[in-house]
Design an enzyme around this catalytic site. Sequence first.
Site, PDB file in Angstrom:
ATOM      1  N   CYS A   1       0.592  -5.537  -5.264  1.00  0.00           N
ATOM      2  CA  CYS A   1       0.335  -6.170  -3.964  1.00  0.00           C
ATOM      3  C   CYS A   1      -1.166  -6.221  -3.687  1.00  0.00           C
ATOM      4  CB  CYS A   1       1.114  -5.440  -2.865  1.00  0.00           C
ATOM      5  SG  CYS A   1       1.236  -6.385  -1.322  1.00  0.00           S
TER       6      CYS A   1
ATOM      7  N   GLU B   1       7.453   0.428  -6.731  1.00  0.00           N
ATOM      8  CA  GLU B   1       7.596   1.819  -6.265  1.00  0.00           C
ATOM      9  C   GLU B   1       8.559   1.935  -5.087  1.00  0.00           C
ATOM     10  OE1 GLU B   1       5.237  -0.147  -5.421  1.00  0.00           O
ATOM     11  OE2 GLU B   1       4.433   0.319  -3.427  1.00  0.00           O
TER      12      GLU B   1
ATOM     13  N   HIS C   1       6.814  -4.815  -4.927  1.00  0.00           N
ATOM     14  CA  HIS C   1       6.543  -3.377  -4.945  1.00  0.00           C
ATOM     15  C   HIS C   1       7.583  -2.623  -5.781  1.00  0.00           C
ATOM     16  CE1 HIS C   1       3.398  -2.927  -1.799  1.00  0.00           C
ATOM     17  NE2 HIS C   1       3.895  -4.074  -1.359  1.00  0.00           N
TER      18      HIS C   1
END
Lengths: 87, 238
Positions: free
Chosen positions: B95, B213, B211
């Site tokens: 990002c 994660e 994302h």
Amino acid sequence: MSSPDSPSCSDYEVIVRLKPEVLDPEARAIQETLTRIGFAGVKGLQVSKRYVLSIEDQGANAAGHAEQIAREYLANPVSETFQIRKL
Amino acid sequence: MKRFTAAGAPRIGLIDFPGSNCDRDCNDAFERHFGIKLIPVWHTEHTLPQVDAVLLPGGFSYGDYLRSGALAAHSPIMGAVKSFVSKGGAALGICNGFQILTESHLLPGALLRNRSRRFICKFVNLAVGSGNSVYQKQLGQRVLRLPIAHGEGRYYIDGEGLRRLHDQGQVAFRYADAKGHANDESNPNGAVDNIAGIVSENGRVMGLMPHPERATDPLLGGSVDGLAVLDTFLSSFM
């Protein structure tokens, strides 16, 4: 603002905008709104950012620095163009 | 999936800028699922500690002033990151980390304001592009489901740049439908050619807007496909 003790400065105006082929959603939104509220004659609208650099004249290549700052930092050559002029 | 002991874990530098806000999520994902504690590196540092790879997390570095990622790209630590990458070092930018990598010219293109003008926070499907990087080889033909959360994630590159990306197999992820077909309906932000993530020519630098994660724990619902992406990041330098 310059005082008698401080070195003189020149002001350089840098205008940065998206390249014409790159969609600018902000400009489009503003134009669509203008059309909606009755300004049907507005057929184009550009949004740009204006920077004014005050650069010391003394001993430095002020114009060259302004050009370098605009090219390498203020504008992203991938998506933007810039214009520069001394005020 | 890889699992490490503290002694055997790879050393990954987590580059922190003022305004980074996904650093803890990244650390949590790597620590709980892979046994890797990330090494925080503050933006004012001029050198990297001894690391095997670097991770640039998401957030709003320097308040997104000038352009997203633009000021971070000129912070002291990025000189060291550029030097590390120029020697073949591996990097992952997520990002805002992706925006910083493009502004640093470590990846081509730029990330612009979303076509819809809205900040978009939702799960998307991603098709894996073809190419020789470990990301494309290891993730293969599967369709990944990951969340995006950005206002300026519209990938832009000119026509010649896009051809070069495809010719060199650098398109890693494209926004797609559930079957993996990239089309305008599945393009959340107006990205050129639905591009969500790209790799460098040597395949060692990855930047993506989604994302991974945030898709690593079943407790959060949705998907754990992010684990496969993070695992592939580890494969890119191990």
